[in-house]
Design an enzyme around this catalytic site. Sequence first.
Site, PDB file in Angstrom:
ATOM      1  N   ASP A  40     -65.137 -67.062-107.834  1.00  0.00           N
ATOM      2  CA  ASP A  40     -65.993 -65.883-107.903  1.00  0.00           C
ATOM      3  C   ASP A  40     -65.227 -64.618-107.522  1.00  0.00           C
ATOM      4  OD1 ASP A  40     -65.770 -66.066-105.127  1.00  0.00           O
ATOM      5  OD2 ASP A  40     -67.728 -67.013-104.877  1.00  0.00           O
ATOM      6  N   SER A  41     -65.919 -63.616-106.974  1.00  0.00           N
ATOM      7  CA  SER A  41     -65.280 -62.330-106.690  1.00  0.00           C
ATOM      8  C   SER A  41     -64.181 -62.423-105.647  1.00  0.00           C
ATOM      9  CB  SER A  41     -66.331 -61.312-106.209  1.00  0.00           C
ATOM     10  OG  SER A  41     -66.924 -61.741-104.997  1.00  0.00           O
ATOM     11  N   SER A  42     -64.201 -63.465-104.830  1.00  0.00           N
ATOM     12  CA  SER A  42     -63.157 -63.608-103.819  1.00  0.00           C
ATOM     13  C   SER A  42     -61.795 -63.843-104.437  1.00  0.00           C
ATOM     14  CB  SER A  42     -63.500 -64.744-102.853  1.00  0.00           C
ATOM     15  OG  SER A  42     -63.657 -65.966-103.544  1.00  0.00           O
TER      16      SER A  42
END
Length: 318
Positions: A40-42
Amino acid sequence: MAHYWYFNIPTWLFLFQILQALLVESKPNGKIPAVIVFGDSSVDSGNNNFIPTIARSNFKPYGRDFLGGLPTGRFCNGRLPPDFISEAVGLKPIVPAYLDPSYKISDFAHGVCFASAGTGYDNATSDVLGVIPLWKEVEYYKDYQKKLRAYSGLEKANNIISEALYLVSIGTNDFLENYYSFPYTRQKQFTVRQYEDFLIGIAGNFFEDLYDLGARKISLTGPPPMGCLPLQRATNILEGQACVEDKNNLAREFNVKLKSLVEKLNKKLPGLELVYSDAYDIFLDIITRPSKYGKFFRPGLLNSYYSTMQPNSQPLDD
């Protein structure tokens, strides 16, 4: 989008230390030919820039510490953990996004990112912001394998696939963007414990799919202290914008289940080296005691950020 982490270098240096120790223990003399990323965004290095979604970070202040000070689509002030890890194992200092047309298979041969900000294990999570579901990340990976074999030849490509380091960081959005968000569809179907088990089942299938596709060295990072994410704290008015403890407890509980899954899969799948990289405690310590890590910070750069994250913390010395 306000709940996403604004990542910084010192956090991921500590995460890398954990991962590095696990790698050394696993295979001290092994050469890692590529870093391959899902999540994901991480860990999204810019794939969302090339799909129709509002879940993007192609604007300032994102990227202010990246080369040239420009936003890249990373939800970060600079580089992301896969970038640091890639450089640390002797590869290039950035891992490019697979959907970025400015890169070719020659670039992806040593590092590639399929991650998409806003996604989760649950397909319904990716629907919230119209991002890439996890199953589609796997389809992109299959496409990548075909291109890699055409570019490098069958034997070399298969070696890259089997010896690469796979980084997976995902799970937060399933709870914050999906289960605890309107219209609460999953809450109507599952208790939170049932939903955790539902996600664990999807995660198990995902890792078995990666294994069947040739992956052997995989690092899994679970949710950080979700109750300390900016949106969670900003809306926790009655408690003075403190971290939301029930969300933190949920993250801890889910991470325990992920650890159990890791143990189960390592026993089940011959040759698999799946490690759990625990980000929770490190994140929480940095959030609650930022001055402890002051020697890693550029003076003054992140003081304002941490003062908003932890009102009672002491600013760093200039």
